[in-house]
Design an enzyme around this catalytic site. Structure first.
Site, PDB file in Angstrom:
ATOM      1  N   GLU A   1       0.848  -1.190   0.000  1.00 29.90           N
ATOM      2  CA  GLU A   1       0.000   0.000   0.000  1.00 29.90           C
ATOM      3  C   GLU A   1       0.886   1.243   0.000  1.00 29.90           C
ATOM      4  O   GLU A   1       1.837   1.324   0.787  1.00 29.90           O
ATOM      5  CB  GLU A   1      -0.894   0.009   1.251  1.00 29.90           C
ATOM      6  CG  GLU A   1      -1.736   1.256   1.438  1.00 29.90           C
ATOM      7  CD  GLU A   1      -2.452   1.304   2.780  1.00 29.90           C
ATOM      8  OE1 GLU A   1      -1.939   0.706   3.739  1.00 29.90           O
ATOM      9  OE2 GLU A   1      -3.539   1.938   2.852  1.00 29.90           O
TER      10      GLU A   1
ATOM     11  N   CYS B   1      -5.052  -3.101   3.361  1.00 27.07           N
ATOM     12  CA  CYS B   1      -4.629  -2.860   4.725  1.00 27.07           C
ATOM     13  C   CYS B   1      -5.733  -2.910   5.786  1.00 27.07           C
ATOM     14  O   CYS B   1      -6.209  -3.967   6.144  1.00 27.07           O
ATOM     15  CB  CYS B   1      -3.860  -1.548   4.789  1.00 27.07           C
ATOM     16  SG  CYS B   1      -2.667  -1.533   6.148  1.00 27.07           S
TER      17      CYS B   1
ATOM     18  N   LYS C   1      -9.874   2.145  -1.643  1.00 26.05           N
ATOM     19  CA  LYS C   1      -9.938   1.577  -0.280  1.00 26.05           C
ATOM     20  C   LYS C   1     -11.197   2.047   0.450  1.00 26.05           C
ATOM     21  O   LYS C   1     -11.461   3.266   0.533  1.00 26.05           O
ATOM     22  CB  LYS C   1      -8.690   2.010   0.499  1.00 26.05           C
ATOM     23  CG  LYS C   1      -8.546   1.425   1.890  1.00 26.05           C
ATOM     24  CD  LYS C   1      -7.261   1.970   2.517  1.00 26.05           C
ATOM     25  CE  LYS C   1      -7.024   1.436   3.921  1.00 26.05           C
ATOM     26  NZ  LYS C   1      -5.769   2.028   4.510  1.00 26.05           N
TER      27      LYS C   1
HETATM   28  N1  LIG Z   1      -2.644   1.660   6.391  1.00 25.75           N
HETATM   29  C1  LIG Z   1      -3.499   1.047   7.188  1.00 25.75           C
HETATM   30  O1  LIG Z   1      -4.644   0.818   6.791  1.00 25.75           O
HETATM   31  C2  LIG Z   1      -3.034   0.667   8.570  1.00 25.75           C
HETATM   32  C3  LIG Z   1      -3.984  -0.273   9.277  1.00 25.75           C
HETATM   33  C4  LIG Z   1      -3.487  -0.628  10.678  1.00 25.75           C
HETATM   34  O2  LIG Z   1      -2.410  -0.201  11.094  1.00 25.75           O
HETATM   35  C5  LIG Z   1      -4.326  -1.473  11.554  1.00 25.75           C
HETATM   36  O3  LIG Z   1      -5.445  -1.846  11.135  1.00 25.75           O
HETATM   37  O4  LIG Z   1      -3.839  -1.794  12.669  1.00 25.75           O
END
Ligand SMILES: NC(=O)CCC(=O)C(=O)O
Length: 294
Positions: free
Chosen positions: A55, A168, A129
């Site tokens: 990502e 993510c 996203k």
């Molecule tokens: N970039 C993200 O979406 C980080 C997600 C995360 O750090 C978490 O769910 O814990």
């Protein structure tokens, strides 16, 4: 009893060799320098049908101050370079996600958008996203949320995979993965920028999504330091029984595994848990209870 028929034989079949390129982030490196290094990393990947990048690897997921200046349009030279990698290496390329805009002026909307290229270098699919991470700061204050689950059929001469695209933080929302099962998903790709402090969640959640949906899950994380955040690495490729087929450490790495969708179909036949979903209940309650949950 009306048991909703779920996929007992996904349209997916054959085998795909998948590589996840865990990119190390260094705030001192320019985005242009990083894309050249990532091109070199991908040129070393052999025999893959699908390559996955993390990502926001180009921008830095926690380099918020530079997101606007480094935002890309879908016809940008950055994406053209990645299209060329897919074409030259004849490989499907999930290029990870980018801060995407439609106009490079300062007041246009932005999204956290994943881009999937097919093996001819054509932009096959994009996914915005849905679940933005940060609560009251960072991503939710800077980019718009996507609102459309996206699947794609990754097809080569050795295999076909109905593939769910997520990013993510989406990993924490099982309903998104279960929803895409209706489209016959047998593979989920999860580019990420997941911090080291929560990497135990990363590993368990990826295995959980694989087990509960009897699907392969390819998780490709960042490594390195991004301002005050240390990325967790530990990219992993998980099979439909939750077994980890390949896993990285905290450094820059490439992991690879062969996904066998004929074996996946056998897993679903031998342990048909997906047939026991009670979606009939939820729809009855929605209709009769006015969405009241007791
Ligand atoms: N970039 C993200 O979406 C980080 C997600 C995360 O750090 C978490 O769910 O814990």
């Amino acid at each position: 009893m009306n048991r909703m028929k779920v996929w007992d034989s996904s349209p997916s079949s054959g085998q795909l060799e998948v590589a996840a390129v865990q990119v190390k982030f260094d705030s001192a490196e320019s985005p242009e320098g990083r894309i050249s290094r990532v091109e070199d990393l991908m040129s070393d990947v052999v025999d893959a049908d699908l390559i996955v990048l993390p990502e926001l690897w180009f921008h830095g997921a926690f380099s918020f101050d530079s997101w606007r200046q480094n935002a890309v349009t879908l016809d940008s030279s950055v994406l053209s370079r990645l299209s060329k990698v897919a074409r030259d290496q004849e490989v499907w390329l999930h290029a990870g996600s980018f801060v995407q805009t439609v106009h490079t002026n300062s007041d246009s909307d932005m999204w956290n958008t994943s881009v999937l290229f097919d093996a001819s270098g054509t932009q096959h699919t994009t996914y915005k996203k849905i679940h933005r991470f940060g609560f009251t700061e960072g991503e939710p204050t800077l980019v718009e949320a996507g609102d459309e689950p996206v699947t794609a059929v990754v097809q080569t001469d050795t295999g076909t995979a109905v593939t769910g695209l997520t990013t993510c933080y989406d990993l924490r929302f099982p309903e998104l993965y279960r929803y895409m099962l209706k489209a016959g998903t047998a593979l989920h790709v999860v580019p990420a920028a997941w911090p080291l402090s929560r990497v135990p969640h990363w590993e368990v959640l990826g295995r959980a999504r694989a087990i509960e949906n009897q699907a392969y899950v390819v998780q490709c994380n960042m490594a390195g330091m991004d301002h005050q955040t240390e990325y967790g690495g530990h990219s992993q490729i998980v099979d439909p029984n939750g077994e980890i087929l390949a896993q990285a450490g905290v450094e820059e790495a490439v992991i690879q595994a062969r996904l066998d969708f004929d074996r996946l179909a056998e897993v679903r036949r031998s342990f048909p848990v997906l047939q026991d979903q009670r979606a009939d209940i939820w729809s009855i309650r929605d209709q009769s209870m006015g969405n009241v949950i007791k």
